[in-house]
Design an enzyme around this catalytic site. Structure first.
Site, short mmCIF file in Angstrom:
data_model
loop_
_atom_site.label_atom_id
_atom_site.label_comp_id
_atom_site.label_asym_id
_atom_site.label_seq_id
_atom_site.Cartn_x
_atom_site.Cartn_y
_atom_site.Cartn_z
N SER A 63 0.58 -1.44 -0.21
CA SER A 63 -0.20 0.04 -0.07
C SER A 63 0.87 1.26 0.00
O SER A 63 0.30 2.26 -0.20
CB SER A 63 -1.02 0.04 0.89
OG SER A 63 -1.95 -0.90 0.92
N TYR A 239 -4.19 4.73 7.73
CA TYR A 239 -5.54 3.92 8.00
C TYR A 239 -6.44 4.67 9.18
O TYR A 239 -6.43 5.76 9.23
CB TYR A 239 -5.39 2.54 8.15
CG TYR A 239 -4.85 1.75 6.95
CD1 TYR A 239 -5.02 2.11 5.49
CD2 TYR A 239 -3.49 1.32 7.07
CE1 TYR A 239 -4.37 1.47 4.37
CE2 TYR A 239 -2.95 0.62 5.79
CZ TYR A 239 -3.25 0.86 4.77
OH TYR A 239 -2.75 0.35 3.67
N VAL A 257 1.32 -3.39 4.35
CA VAL A 257 1.21 -4.76 4.97
C VAL A 257 2.52 -5.50 4.89
O VAL A 257 2.76 -6.52 5.53
CB VAL A 257 0.19 -5.44 4.92
CG1 VAL A 257 -1.23 -4.66 5.16
CG2 VAL A 257 0.03 -5.66 3.22
#
Length: 414
Positions: A63, A239, A257
């Site tokens: 990401s 996030y 991740v």
């Protein structure tokens, strides 16, 4: 060893023993990551690079690719066109949540999976051409040709049904610009691009430098796209932990991740960290901790007040082999880093030169700047004499948790 490198190495050693978190396991190939790997790198907007630990270890970008693809879309299409399909608001939800805006169907922002798939689908060309455009851009940010980990790509494709569901959902809302399967395939490949912590630091430094890579000198995206990307990273990059991140760390950042985090100090430098164990939000545990400490130690919070507005080097004079640097203003990390490189460059000019650093017109020195200047002088002692003209004793004082100014010194003396 470079003074900045010493600081990074100490940070790595302090946080290496932290065993909290776990590697990502929902993608089988990522479950094979070494939980002990830990690398830290920093690259300034002058192009100076520093690294510690496993900063050269390869891992997949995951990401962390999202803001860089977003900046490409902004450069190619403009903010207004991109904003028709993806928003800017923090979702407050996990990265793979269904976060679509009522009325428009737009994903909340480009840094959650739904928004990233929509953003990736905005890059022109068929699937292969679009991916190569993305890879070329990420390579431009990193300053070298990046490759794909094909095993991770296949693993992501085999387990990516939730992302496919998100793609079909955005397609049903009219915001996805290509077939859902094709959009996901490009996205899976994008996430499987291999990088190092050093690459992430260069990529961050490119955003910090207004879209121009400070190592290669090449413009990758325009300054407006770089600025908009940093804004979204600041509010959405970590996030559902993004609000606390901005409060405690205060740097635009993006996690992945795979264990990577890219953080940016606008106008100063980029930081890349690699450590696979993740917290429940999907952010690297060690990376989060080391960036919190780095921000506090170097005074990097973007909303912290600072007086520094120009180079600290008021004048540099050379006479009969002796160099004289006149400094001006407040000395923080960026100012000290500039001075250190100037002193080291002058020290290479001739055998056993004298370098005088005049702090007579310096108004404040942060502890990290004091340390970098002292370490620089000590490191050059064998071949160079570095002398400080320091009437207020700003460099000679032991480090504290605050900046020292002549006025503060006088108050403490009384």
């Amino acid at each position: 060893m470079e003074p900045v490198t010493v600081v990074l190495a100490e940070l790595v050693e302090r946080h290496r023993a932290d065993t909290a978190g776990d590697v990502a396991r929902y993608i089988p190939e990522l479950a094979r990551a070494d939980p002990h790997a830990f690398g830290l790198a920093m690259v300034s907007v002058q192009g100076h690079a520093y690294q510690a630990g496993d900063a050269a270890a390869a891992f997949t970008i995951q990401s962390v690719s999202k803001p860089f693809v977003y900046s490409l879309a902004l450069s190619e299409l403009g903010l207004a066109e991109v904003a028709r399909r993806v928003g800017f608001e923090p979702s407050g939800e996990p990265f793979n949540a269904i976060s679509l805006e009522a009325g428009t169907g737009r994903p909340a922002n480009p840094l959650i999976n739904a928004g990233a798939i929509v953003t990736t689908a905005l890059i022109g060309g068929d699937g292969e051409a679009a991916f190569e455009r993305i890879r070329d851009t990420l390579s431009g940010f990193a300053g070298r040709r990046l490759t794909v980990d094909e095993d991770v790509y296949r693993s992501e494709a085999a387990t990516g049904d939730r992302n496919r569901a998100l793609a079909y959902l955005t397609l049903s809302q009219g915001v996805l610009e290509r077939p859902a399967q094709q959009a996901c395939d490009v996205y899976f490949r994008q996430c499987a691009i291999e990088v190092t912590a050093v690459d992430l630091a260069v990529m961050g430094a490119t955003l910090a430098n207004g879209g121009r890579n400070p190592v290669t000198g090449r413009r990758v995206v325009d300054a407006d796209a770089a600025g908009a990307t940093l804004s979204v990273m600041a509010t959405c990059g970590m996030y559902d932990h993004s609000g606390e991140w901005m409060l405690r760390v205060g740097l635009p950042a993006k996690s992945g991740v795979g264990g990577g985090v890219c953080a940016v100090s606008p106008g100063q430098f980029g930081v890349g960290v690699f450590s696979p164990p993740l917290d429940p939000q999907g952010n690297s545990v060690r990376a989060s901790a080391v960036l919190r400490e780095l921000s506090a130690e170097l005074g990097l919070h973007v909303l912290r007040h600072t007086e520094r507005a120009r180079s600290p080097l008021q004048a540099v004079r050379t006479d009969h082999g002796a160099h004289h640097l006149e400094l001006l203003g407040d000395l923080g990390f960026a100012a000290a880093e500039e001075i250190v490189h100037c002193v080291r460059r002058l020290a290479r000019d001739q055998p056993r030169p004298l370098v005088t650093v005049d702090l007579s017109h310096v108004t404040a020195v942060r502890p990290i700047a004091r340390r970098l200047l002292a370490d620089c002088a000590a490191g050059l002692r064998a071949r160079t004499t570095v002398r400080f003209v320091d009437p207020a004793g700003l460099v000679r004082r032991p480090s504290t948790d605050r900046s020292d100014t002549p006025g503060e010194r006088a108050e403490r003396a009384e």
